[in-house]
Enzyme design. Structure first.
Site, PDB file in Angstrom:
ATOM      1  CG  ASN A 126      -1.786   1.210   1.307  1.00  0.00           C
ATOM      2  OD1 ASN A 126      -1.822   2.069   0.448  1.00  0.00           O
ATOM      3  ND2 ASN A 126      -2.172   1.380   2.730  1.00  0.00           N
ATOM      4  CD1 TRP A 127       3.175   0.991  -2.879  1.00  0.00           C
ATOM      5  CD2 TRP A 127       3.169   2.443  -4.896  1.00  0.00           C
ATOM      6  NE1 TRP A 127       3.805   0.267  -3.945  1.00  0.00           N
ATOM      7  CE2 TRP A 127       3.781   0.969  -5.056  1.00  0.00           C
ATOM      8  CE3 TRP A 127       2.903   3.096  -5.891  1.00  0.00           C
ATOM      9  CZ2 TRP A 127       4.205   0.612  -6.320  1.00  0.00           C
ATOM     10  CZ3 TRP A 127       3.553   2.951  -7.202  1.00  0.00           C
ATOM     11  CH2 TRP A 127       4.175   1.628  -7.548  1.00  0.00           C
ATOM     12  CG  HIS A 185      -5.588   2.139   5.303  1.00  0.00           C
ATOM     13  ND1 HIS A 185      -5.073   3.112   6.198  1.00  0.00           N
ATOM     14  CD2 HIS A 185      -4.535   1.084   5.277  1.00  0.00           C
ATOM     15  CE1 HIS A 185      -3.700   2.689   6.490  1.00  0.00           C
ATOM     16  NE2 HIS A 185      -3.469   1.552   5.945  1.00  0.00           N
ATOM     17  CD  GLU A 191      -2.520   5.575   6.949  1.00  0.00           C
ATOM     18  OE1 GLU A 191      -2.560   5.488   5.743  1.00  0.00           O
ATOM     19  OE2 GLU A 191      -1.797   4.917   7.521  1.00  0.00           O
ATOM     20  CD  GLU A 228      -3.207  -2.539   7.480  1.00  0.00           C
ATOM     21  OE1 GLU A 228      -2.455  -2.689   6.887  1.00  0.00           O
ATOM     22  OE2 GLU A 228      -3.716  -1.388   7.214  1.00  0.00           O
ATOM     23  N   GLY A 234       3.118   2.158  10.591  1.00  0.00           N
ATOM     24  CA  GLY A 234       4.037   3.036  10.358  1.00  0.00           C
ATOM     25  C   GLY A 234       4.651   3.540  11.937  1.00  0.00           C
ATOM     26  CB  SER A 287       5.560  -1.980  11.769  1.00  0.00           C
ATOM     27  OG  SER A 287       5.158  -0.697  12.010  1.00  0.00           O
ATOM     28  N   GLY A 312       2.944  -1.173   4.129  1.00  0.00           N
ATOM     29  CA  GLY A 312       3.019   0.169   3.848  1.00  0.00           C
ATOM     30  C   GLY A 312       4.471   0.427   3.562  1.00  0.00           C
ATOM     31  N   GLY A 313       5.177   1.315   4.708  1.00  0.00           N
ATOM     32  CA  GLY A 313       6.387   1.648   4.474  1.00  0.00           C
ATOM     33  C   GLY A 313       7.460   0.807   3.648  1.00  0.00           C
TER      34      GLY A 313
HETATM   35  P1  PGA Z   1       3.074   0.185   7.573  1.00  0.00           P
HETATM   36  O1  PGA Z   1       1.717   0.325   6.985  1.00  0.00           O
HETATM   37  O2  PGA Z   1       3.581  -1.090   6.961  1.00  0.00           O
HETATM   38  O3  PGA Z   1       3.978   1.392   7.235  1.00  0.00           O
HETATM   39  O4  PGA Z   1       3.035   0.213   9.069  1.00  0.00           O
HETATM   40  C1  PGA Z   1       0.717  -0.690   7.026  1.00  0.00           C
HETATM   41  C2  PGA Z   1      -0.638   0.041   6.161  1.00  0.00           C
HETATM   42  O5  PGA Z   1      -0.983   0.886   6.966  1.00  0.00           O
HETATM   43  O6  PGA Z   1      -1.246  -0.944   5.350  1.00  0.00           O
END
Ligand code: PGA
Length: 252
Positions: free
Chosen positions: A9-10, A96, A98, A168, A174, A214, A235-236
């Site tokens: 997931n960018w 998600h 966010e 998640e 993150g 993470s 993500g990251g």
């Molecule tokens: P992260 O993000 O790997 O940077 O923790 C995961 C995500 O939100 O999909």
């Protein structure tokens, strides 16, 4: 046997030109490495065409990170699932944390998107997970149950083959804090049990449940070794091929 499903997931990273260059190098790297997993990347909307151009005939799925809850009309700033389908996108991440945290998405509004995506035969990666506050208050199961019951309301049993759940924990996204493989596995087991009670044992057993929060090259193997963890939403560490490739090839 559930085939591992690893997704990147960018988020709001990578312009169209950066995304195109990344997709070319990822494709090259994956060809050499022969990753034996289902693979996906989810670029920002405007980056999708450039990435699709490179990955359209490849084993790497190009997904969207969100979509509108209507097909068309007066919804300024929104992106229709039909436009995504027109670009060749067949998978969408929905719910998600966010989107829930910063853009007010709720289990109910996400449910509308899930039903619409499934009505267009798209694959949905539905994100669920608790905040730290909720976990510390002992509400993990209550939160997951509500996210599943409301988010999947009116989703038919025959559509469940197109639904992937991404667990998640919000506090692990993150932050560098990962749930221990044991904690993640027990949340996944709870998700599977809930899906069994909503649908059937067969559907629950086939359900792919990704872990997200993470995930890195150095923890993916321990997470994936757990019985109920069938993949990762990264993500990251999906933002550079050097970091993402060892995750895609975790079993090598
Ligand atoms: P992260 O993000 O790997 O940077 O923790 C995961 C995500 O939100 O999909």
């Amino acid at each position: 046997m559930r085939k591992p499903y690893i997704a990147g997931n960018w988020k709001m990273n990578m312009s169209p030109s950066e995304g195109r260059a990344y997709a070319s190098s990822l494709l090259e790297a994956v060809k050499d490495a022969k990753a034996d997993v289902k693979m996906m990347v989810a670029p920002p909307f405007v980056t999708i065409p450039a990435v699709m151009d490179v990955l359209k005939d490849s084993p790497i799925i190009v997904a969207a990170q969100n979509m509108a809850d209507h097909d068309k009309g007066a919804y300024t700033g929104e992106v229709s699932p039909l436009f995504l389908i027109d670009l060749g996108v067949k998978t969408v991440i929905l719910g998600h944390s966010e989107r829930r945290q910063y853009y007010g998405e709720t289990n109910e509004s996400i449910n509308r998107k899930i039903l619409l995506a499934l009505s267009h035969n798209m694959e949905v990666v539905y994100c669920v997970g608790e905040t730290l506050e909720e976990r510390e208050a002992g509400k993990l199961e209550e939160i997951l149950k509500a996210q599943l019951e409301v988010g999947l309301k009116d989703v038919k049993a025959e559509e469940m083959g197109s639904v992937v759940i991404a667990y998640e924990p919000v506090w692990a996204i993150g932050t560098g804090k990962t749930a221990t493989p044991e904690d993640a596995d027990s949340a996944h087991a709870f998700i599977r049990k809930t899906v069994e009670s909503l649908y059937s044992k067969d559907i629950a057993e086939k359900l792919i449940i990704q872990y997200g929060g993470s995930v890195k090259a150095n923890n993916v193997k321990a997470l994936m070794a757990k019985e109920n963890i069938d993949g990762a939403l990264v993500g990251g560490a999906s933002l550079s091929v050097d970091d993402f490739l060892p995750i895609l090839t975790f079993d090598k």
